[in-house]
Write a protein that holds these residues in place. Sequence first.
Motif, PDB file in Angstrom:
ATOM      1  N   ARG A 136       0.819  -1.211   0.000  1.00 33.60           N
ATOM      2  CA  ARG A 136       0.000   0.000   0.000  1.00 33.60           C
ATOM      3  C   ARG A 136       0.857   1.267   0.000  1.00 33.60           C
ATOM      4  NH1 ARG A 136      -4.349   1.203  -1.363  1.00 33.60           N
ATOM      5  NH2 ARG A 136      -5.553   1.918   0.395  1.00 33.60           N
ATOM      6  N   ILE A 137       2.046   1.224   0.641  1.00 30.36           N
ATOM      7  CA  ILE A 137       2.869   2.429   0.763  1.00 30.36           C
ATOM      8  C   ILE A 137       4.072   2.300  -0.151  1.00 30.36           C
ATOM      9  CG2 ILE A 137       4.075   3.959   2.363  1.00 30.36           C
ATOM     10  CD1 ILE A 137       2.377   2.701   4.606  1.00 30.36           C
ATOM     11  N   ARG A 138       3.968   2.946  -1.294  1.00 30.12           N
ATOM     12  CA  ARG A 138       4.919   2.751  -2.356  1.00 30.12           C
ATOM     13  C   ARG A 138       6.333   3.169  -1.943  1.00 30.12           C
ATOM     14  NH1 ARG A 138       3.492   2.551  -7.948  1.00 30.12           N
ATOM     15  NH2 ARG A 138       5.427   2.311  -9.111  1.00 30.12           N
ATOM     16  N   LEU A 139       6.439   4.322  -1.258  1.00 23.46           N
ATOM     17  CA  LEU A 139       7.754   4.854  -0.891  1.00 23.46           C
ATOM     18  C   LEU A 139       8.486   3.851   0.009  1.00 23.46           C
ATOM     19  CD1 LEU A 139       9.712   7.277  -0.942  1.00 23.46           C
ATOM     20  CD2 LEU A 139       8.642   8.033   1.188  1.00 23.46           C
ATOM     21  N   LEU A 140       7.757   3.310   0.976  1.00 23.73           N
ATOM     22  CA  LEU A 140       8.345   2.340   1.901  1.00 23.73           C
ATOM     23  C   LEU A 140       8.876   1.135   1.122  1.00 23.73           C
ATOM     24  CD1 LEU A 140       8.597   2.300   4.965  1.00 23.73           C
ATOM     25  CD2 LEU A 140       6.540   0.895   5.058  1.00 23.73           C
ATOM     26  N   ALA A 141       8.106   0.668   0.150  1.00 23.65           N
ATOM     27  CA  ALA A 141       8.523  -0.490  -0.641  1.00 23.65           C
ATOM     28  C   ALA A 141       9.797  -0.169  -1.410  1.00 23.65           C
ATOM     29  CB  ALA A 141       7.403  -0.889  -1.597  1.00 23.65           C
ATOM     30  N   GLU A 142       9.857   1.052  -1.985  1.00 21.27           N
ATOM     31  CA  GLU A 142      11.036   1.426  -2.765  1.00 21.27           C
ATOM     32  C   GLU A 142      12.272   1.511  -1.878  1.00 21.27           C
ATOM     33  OE1 GLU A 142      10.331   4.916  -5.158  1.00 21.27           O
ATOM     34  OE2 GLU A 142       8.556   3.989  -6.049  1.00 21.27           O
ATOM     35  N   VAL A 143      12.097   2.082  -0.676  1.00 19.17           N
ATOM     36  CA  VAL A 143      13.235   2.238   0.232  1.00 19.17           C
ATOM     37  C   VAL A 143      13.737   0.867   0.698  1.00 19.17           C
ATOM     38  CG1 VAL A 143      13.920   3.079   2.510  1.00 19.17           C
ATOM     39  CG2 VAL A 143      12.561   4.538   0.994  1.00 19.17           C
ATOM     40  N   LEU A 144      12.806  -0.009   1.055  1.00 23.64           N
ATOM     41  CA  LEU A 144      13.205  -1.270   1.698  1.00 23.64           C
ATOM     42  C   LEU A 144      13.563  -2.379   0.716  1.00 23.64           C
ATOM     43  CD1 LEU A 144      10.730  -1.474   4.706  1.00 23.64           C
ATOM     44  CD2 LEU A 144      13.113  -0.740   4.693  1.00 23.64           C
ATOM     45  N   SER A 145      13.223  -2.196  -0.577  1.00 24.92           N
ATOM     46  CA  SER A 145      13.345  -3.328  -1.495  1.00 24.92           C
ATOM     47  C   SER A 145      14.755  -3.944  -1.567  1.00 24.92           C
ATOM     48  CB  SER A 145      12.813  -2.955  -2.872  1.00 24.92           C
ATOM     49  OG  SER A 145      13.834  -2.471  -3.682  1.00 24.92           O
ATOM     50  N   PRO A 146      15.873  -3.144  -1.611  1.00 28.57           N
ATOM     51  CA  PRO A 146      17.185  -3.818  -1.674  1.00 28.57           C
ATOM     52  C   PRO A 146      17.478  -4.644  -0.429  1.00 28.57           C
ATOM     53  CG  PRO A 146      17.453  -1.443  -1.390  1.00 28.57           C
ATOM     54  CD  PRO A 146      16.005  -1.685  -1.681  1.00 28.57           C
ATOM     55  N   PHE A 147      17.034  -4.162   0.738  1.00 29.60           N
ATOM     56  CA  PHE A 147      17.294  -4.906   1.976  1.00 29.60           C
ATOM     57  C   PHE A 147      16.528  -6.231   1.990  1.00 29.60           C
ATOM     58  CE2 PHE A 147      17.703  -0.368   2.936  1.00 29.60           C
ATOM     59  CZ  PHE A 147      19.023  -0.348   3.332  1.00 29.60           C
ATOM     60  N   ILE A 148      15.281  -6.153   1.512  1.00 34.90           N
ATOM     61  CA  ILE A 148      14.476  -7.373   1.492  1.00 34.90           C
ATOM     62  C   ILE A 148      15.067  -8.384   0.525  1.00 34.90           C
ATOM     63  CG2 ILE A 148      12.221  -8.280   0.853  1.00 34.90           C
ATOM     64  CD1 ILE A 148      11.113  -5.521   1.874  1.00 34.90           C
TER      65      ILE A 148
END
Lengths: 310, 269
Positions: A136-148
């Motif tokens: 739902r929160i696009r910015l959060l997904a973009e920030v966290l994606s490399p870590f995940i």
Amino acid sequence: MSVRSTLPPSSLDLKSPHPNPPPEGEANRAAGSIDAELSARRAAAARRHRLQVYALRLAFAVVWLGSWELTTRLNWVDPFFVGQPSGVVSRLWTWITEGTALGPLWLQAAVTMEEAVLGFLVGAALGVVFGIVLGRIRLLAEVLSPFIKAANAIPRVVLGSLFAIMFGLSVWGKASTAVVLVFFVVFFNAFQGVREVDRNLIANARILGADNRRLTTEIIIPSAMSWILASLHISFGLAIVGAVVGELFGATAGLGQLIYNAGHTFDVDGVFAGMFVLAVLALIAEGVITAIENRLIKWRPKQLSGEIPI
Amino acid sequence: MPSPAIELRGVTKRFATPKGGIYTAIRDLTMEVAPGEFCAVVGPTGCGKSTTLALISGLERASAGEVVVSTQPVHAIPEGIGYVFQGDAVFPWKTVLDNVAAGPRYHGVSNRDASKQAKEWIARVGLAGFEDRYPHQLSGGMRKRVGLAQSLINNPRILLMDEPFSALDVQTRTLMENELLSLWAATSASVVFVTHDLEEAIALADRVVVLTAGPGTVKGTFSVDLPRPRNVVEIRFQPRFAQIYEAIWSQLRDEVLVSYERQKHAAAV
């Protein structure tokens, strides 16, 4: 698992506002009897087909286990290395009647299932929550994606040794391994499910007056539910893997520990017997999940009959 | 003269394309819809018909110009808007009853009252007895009825319809068109009905707006002075219908040709 339609297509027409008039006259009566005959013949063919499948399954099991038993009996293959079906059965019988080296068999099964179920519930819950929030929160997904992605790339079973240190011999030492295995599978599915929600449905709900909370609970989550439930099927197997691997890193009871001990005493029959018990438990859990799934998404069109129930 | 229900003043809408370019869907479009008027918008494929509806509904913002609904500039979804989508937009995991009751529930009506209203509307669109079915158990025409009831239960002052019947077979379609007219006659809603089918537009509407091939802008506006109540099948036999059709088609034809040439060109590149 097989999902058989409980609602044959013809029954849909029963309440249609303009039902066909009841059949009248000679021609219709003849057509009716032909229909009845055809459907009887089709039912018989389906029954024959089912019997045939069961017979072939039985034959397969007999050939497989029989050749295994025979080749080891005749000493073509050394039963010391590959075990023997009769040996596995007698080992299971001893476990059931006299208990295992670690205590009663049901206790070992209960310990492992407790670890797996705990890990599964916690991992799935975290996966669903994180998947939906990041979806739902696009910015959060973009920030966290490399870590995940990095975390997902780690062979996570090795974390079991870490958890053994952190939690010692407690149930959480093993359940944590199950959690990290389950989490990522459920997370990625929930995330994808949220992203794939039909734009039209979201637009429609917004026009009808849904606020953000309603949008999430009434549109996003039900829509992502098919994805999430699909991931639960795979991830319960992973929860068992996590529990068993966790037990290898340090445990006093459990099926993983039982198999580990059997392996170390060159007891191949014991290893197979432990695997058999695990497989039975996994199949039961799979059945439970399927039952829950069918209840939760009864709105989905049933698959057409004739699919292969795997 | 009462103020218009919908006003678009010099509206332009641009989209960023995935390749990084800019696509202009509509350019400098100006039109008005009077309260209670049934306005059809026709134009060739890709002329921004659906975009126009998205702008009026507040689902999209105009890049330039002003969209005014009930004298208020549109910044969010305006009050009293209904939208019937081109594709299936009913919620597949809700029963017919829960689908229709969704609007009132979202507006804070109690579950019991919402269900009661929903049952009335389900009966009104001819689906009594199907309250507990799920959408996949219904035909395409029946799902469209659910969509209509779902929108109309909110008593919209403005009803936006995006080629709502284009996926239906011809018989179901004329049936639904007649039902739409009788449902609409019982309300005082303004309707903007987007279609590529000129016959449908004339049979239903008070006024037909022709858009140019994309980027869309108004090419012409035609009054349809056919008497109401209408039967969408029989009205096509009236000589006046043919006259209106001819007048509009003479304008629409050029735009359809432009759009067709462009598609051929795009396909050849």
